[in-house]
Design a protein around this motif. Structure first.
Motif, PDB file in Angstrom:
ATOM      1  N   MET A   1      49.894  50.773 -29.219  1.00  0.00           N
ATOM      2  CA  MET A   1      48.747  51.821 -29.169  1.00  0.00           C
ATOM      3  C   MET A   1      49.076  52.680 -27.536  1.00  0.00           C
ATOM      4  N   ARG A   2      49.547  51.947 -26.690  1.00  0.00           N
ATOM      5  CA  ARG A   2      49.968  52.954 -25.693  1.00  0.00           C
ATOM      6  C   ARG A   2      50.876  53.740 -25.776  1.00  0.00           C
ATOM      7  N   GLN A   3      52.109  53.435 -26.615  1.00  0.00           N
ATOM      8  CA  GLN A   3      53.259  54.222 -26.856  1.00  0.00           C
ATOM      9  C   GLN A   3      52.667  55.540 -27.840  1.00  0.00           C
ATOM     10  N   LEU A   4      51.932  55.030 -28.728  1.00  0.00           N
ATOM     11  CA  LEU A   4      51.305  56.030 -29.661  1.00  0.00           C
ATOM     12  C   LEU A   4      50.354  57.162 -28.875  1.00  0.00           C
ATOM     13  N   TRP A   5      49.651  56.703 -27.859  1.00  0.00           N
ATOM     14  CA  TRP A   5      48.626  57.343 -27.356  1.00  0.00           C
ATOM     15  C   TRP A   5      49.768  58.521 -26.531  1.00  0.00           C
ATOM     16  N   THR A   6      50.676  57.975 -25.599  1.00  0.00           N
ATOM     17  CA  THR A   6      51.620  58.794 -25.006  1.00  0.00           C
ATOM     18  C   THR A   6      52.313  59.983 -25.530  1.00  0.00           C
ATOM     19  N   PHE A   7      52.796  59.359 -26.951  1.00  0.00           N
ATOM     20  CA  PHE A   7      53.613  60.126 -27.888  1.00  0.00           C
ATOM     21  C   PHE A   7      52.587  61.442 -28.199  1.00  0.00           C
ATOM     22  N   GLY A   8      51.124  61.326 -28.613  1.00  0.00           N
ATOM     23  CA  GLY A   8      50.327  62.220 -29.094  1.00  0.00           C
ATOM     24  C   GLY A   8      50.162  63.186 -27.815  1.00  0.00           C
ATOM     25  N   ILE A   9      50.098  62.551 -26.670  1.00  0.00           N
ATOM     26  CA  ILE A   9      49.582  63.443 -25.510  1.00  0.00           C
ATOM     27  C   ILE A   9      50.939  64.471 -25.330  1.00  0.00           C
ATOM     28  N   GLU A  10      51.930  63.986 -25.388  1.00  0.00           N
ATOM     29  CA  GLU A  10      53.474  64.919 -25.340  1.00  0.00           C
ATOM     30  C   GLU A  10      53.393  65.863 -26.163  1.00  0.00           C
ATOM     31  N   GLN A  11      52.941  65.580 -27.477  1.00  0.00           N
ATOM     32  CA  GLN A  11      53.120  66.444 -28.521  1.00  0.00           C
ATOM     33  C   GLN A  11      51.923  67.585 -28.462  1.00  0.00           C
ATOM     34  N   ALA A  12      50.798  67.132 -28.067  1.00  0.00           N
ATOM     35  CA  ALA A  12      49.847  68.159 -27.603  1.00  0.00           C
ATOM     36  C   ALA A  12      50.208  68.976 -26.175  1.00  0.00           C
ATOM     37  N   LYS A  13      50.712  68.609 -25.416  1.00  0.00           N
ATOM     38  CA  LYS A  13      51.356  69.631 -24.293  1.00  0.00           C
ATOM     39  C   LYS A  13      52.271  70.355 -25.081  1.00  0.00           C
ATOM     40  N   SER A  14      53.125  70.011 -25.832  1.00  0.00           N
ATOM     41  CA  SER A  14      54.444  70.735 -26.617  1.00  0.00           C
ATOM     42  C   SER A  14      53.589  71.958 -27.280  1.00  0.00           C
ATOM     43  N   CYS A  15      52.456  71.691 -27.801  1.00  0.00           N
ATOM     44  CA  CYS A  15      51.677  72.459 -28.831  1.00  0.00           C
ATOM     45  C   CYS A  15      50.656  73.660 -27.886  1.00  0.00           C
ATOM     46  N   VAL A  16      50.953  73.685 -26.699  1.00  0.00           N
ATOM     47  CA  VAL A  16      49.714  74.656 -25.960  1.00  0.00           C
ATOM     48  C   VAL A  16      49.855  76.061 -26.303  1.00  0.00           C
ATOM     49  N   PHE A  17      51.165  76.508 -26.637  1.00  0.00           N
ATOM     50  CA  PHE A  17      50.994  77.895 -27.013  1.00  0.00           C
ATOM     51  C   PHE A  17      50.431  78.080 -28.428  1.00  0.00           C
ATOM     52  N   ALA A  18      50.651  77.522 -29.462  1.00  0.00           N
ATOM     53  CA  ALA A  18      50.160  77.305 -30.672  1.00  0.00           C
ATOM     54  C   ALA A  18      48.656  77.132 -30.534  1.00  0.00           C
ATOM     55  N   VAL A  19      47.979  76.069 -29.872  1.00  0.00           N
ATOM     56  CA  VAL A  19      46.621  75.994 -29.714  1.00  0.00           C
ATOM     57  C   VAL A  19      45.926  77.438 -28.969  1.00  0.00           C
ATOM     58  N   VAL A  20      46.541  77.979 -28.202  1.00  0.00           N
ATOM     59  CA  VAL A  20      45.956  79.125 -27.566  1.00  0.00           C
ATOM     60  C   VAL A  20      46.001  80.068 -28.886  1.00  0.00           C
ATOM     61  N   ILE A  21      46.957  80.424 -29.332  1.00  0.00           N
ATOM     62  CA  ILE A  21      46.912  81.175 -30.676  1.00  0.00           C
ATOM     63  C   ILE A  21      45.754  80.856 -31.413  1.00  0.00           C
ATOM     64  N   PHE A 167      72.765  66.963 -43.232  1.00  0.00           N
ATOM     65  CA  PHE A 167      72.253  66.125 -42.107  1.00  0.00           C
ATOM     66  C   PHE A 167      71.708  64.820 -42.614  1.00  0.00           C
ATOM     67  N   PHE A 168      72.402  64.531 -43.754  1.00  0.00           N
ATOM     68  CA  PHE A 168      71.883  63.021 -44.281  1.00  0.00           C
ATOM     69  C   PHE A 168      72.247  61.864 -43.356  1.00  0.00           C
ATOM     70  N   LYS A 169      73.253  61.967 -42.536  1.00  0.00           N
ATOM     71  CA  LYS A 169      73.750  61.040 -41.538  1.00  0.00           C
ATOM     72  C   LYS A 169      73.038  61.333 -40.011  1.00  0.00           C
ATOM     73  N   THR A 170      72.628  62.479 -39.884  1.00  0.00           N
ATOM     74  CA  THR A 170      72.011  62.874 -38.574  1.00  0.00           C
ATOM     75  C   THR A 170      70.624  62.035 -38.066  1.00  0.00           C
ATOM     76  N   ILE A 171      70.612  61.675 -36.635  1.00  0.00           N
ATOM     77  CA  ILE A 171      69.348  61.069 -36.405  1.00  0.00           C
ATOM     78  C   ILE A 171      69.090  61.421 -35.144  1.00  0.00           C
ATOM     79  N   VAL A 172      67.756  61.625 -35.294  1.00  0.00           N
ATOM     80  CA  VAL A 172      66.857  62.208 -33.699  1.00  0.00           C
ATOM     81  C   VAL A 172      66.550  60.918 -33.122  1.00  0.00           C
ATOM     82  N   TYR A 173      67.104  60.932 -31.854  1.00  0.00           N
ATOM     83  CA  TYR A 173      66.430  59.651 -30.948  1.00  0.00           C
ATOM     84  C   TYR A 173      65.545  60.684 -29.930  1.00  0.00           C
ATOM     85  N   PHE A 174      64.481  59.938 -29.673  1.00  0.00           N
ATOM     86  CA  PHE A 174      63.717  60.642 -28.712  1.00  0.00           C
ATOM     87  C   PHE A 174      62.813  59.291 -27.843  1.00  0.00           C
ATOM     88  N   ARG A 175      62.455  59.608 -26.688  1.00  0.00           N
ATOM     89  CA  ARG A 175      62.092  58.743 -25.810  1.00  0.00           C
ATOM     90  C   ARG A 175      60.453  58.785 -25.329  1.00  0.00           C
TER      91      ARG A 175
END
Length: 251
Positions: A1-21, A167-175
């Motif tokens: 749950m801590r990981q999911l919360w952090t992931f959500g916060i980082e996503q929200a920060k990334s959406c600042v411009f869209a949220v303003v619009i 892109f069948f074999k392409t993998i996205v890694y994120f931290r």
């Protein structure tokens, strides 16, 4: 749950411009803004937000360059689609060009802003990336299909099949919190386009633009529009990825 919360916060920060619009769309819809046309005020809010994001270092100069490219790409597509009657911007404004308010380009730019910021915040890395020439060719084909399908065959399903094959074999890694996760690139495309479709429903509800049939009473945007957003997300992601790849090679 801590990981999911952090992931959500980082996503929200990334959406600042869209949220303003979206906030600007909502506020100007319910408030009386007689001192300025609604579309002009939204454009002003977008410009001020962009400056503040640079000053506060929420966004880098390199990310701003990518966003400007998307603004021009999106504005060109908007002018063409409005001319073809795909949707409309019924309100009056000084900032309208060929029937399209200039703030509309920022809606496309907000997608690029999200991709750039999420890429940086989540330390995104792509594995088994296809040849750059193939990626560039696919991006160009998808973008021009938005224009040409009004006159010739709509190749969107062929382009989707080409995307899966490429892109069948392409993998996205994120931290997240120093722990690395992975996701197939194709699934990432689908998830982002689905959430943009949700955002589109919010935008049309607040009068950002109108599809035929929404003039009298708002109704849910057709589920098939996810298909169009999927193609646009693919183009956006590929352009951002290519620019970052070229920058890494230079460095």
């Amino acid at each position: 749950m801590r990981q999911l919360w952090t992931f959500g916060i980082e996503q929200a920060k990334s959406c600042v411009f869209a949220v303003v619009i979206f906030s600007a769309l909502a506020i100007t819809q319910v408030m009386d803004v007689s001192f300025m046309s609604r579309y002009d005020l939204i454009l002003l809010i977008c410009l001020v937000t962009q400056v503040l994001m640079l000053v506060t270092k929420l966004e880098t100069w390199d990310e701003l360059k990518v966003i400007c490219v998307f603004h021009l790409i999106g504005l060109a597509l908007e002018i063409y689609k409005v001319h073809m009657g795909s949707w409309s911007y019924p309100e009056q404004a000084w900032s309208k060009v060929f029937g399209v308010p200039l703030y509309s380009g920022f809606m496309y730019a907000s997608v690029a802003s999200y991709l750039c910021q999420a890429w940086r915040r989540l330390d995104v890395n792509l594995v088994k990336w296809p040849p750059t020439w193939a990626v560039a060719a696919l991006s160009a084909a998808i973008y021009f299909n938005f224009f040409t399908h009004h006159y010739i065959y709509d190749f969107r399903w062929l382009l989707k099949a080409a995307t899966i094959l490429l892109f069948f074999k392409t993998i996205v890694y994120f931290r997240v919190n120093y722990k690395q996760y992975r996701m197939p690139m194709v699934i990432a495309f689908v998830l982002i386009s689905f959430f943009i479709w949700i955002a589109e429903n919010i935008a049309t509800f607040f009068g950002a633009w109108q599809y035929p049939g929404q003039e009298v009473e708002w109704q849910l945007v057709h589920f098939g529009k996810i298909s169009s957003w999927l193609l646009l997300v693919i183009v956006s992601f590929l352009i951002v990825a290519m620019l970052k790849h070229l920058k890494e090679k230079r460095e």
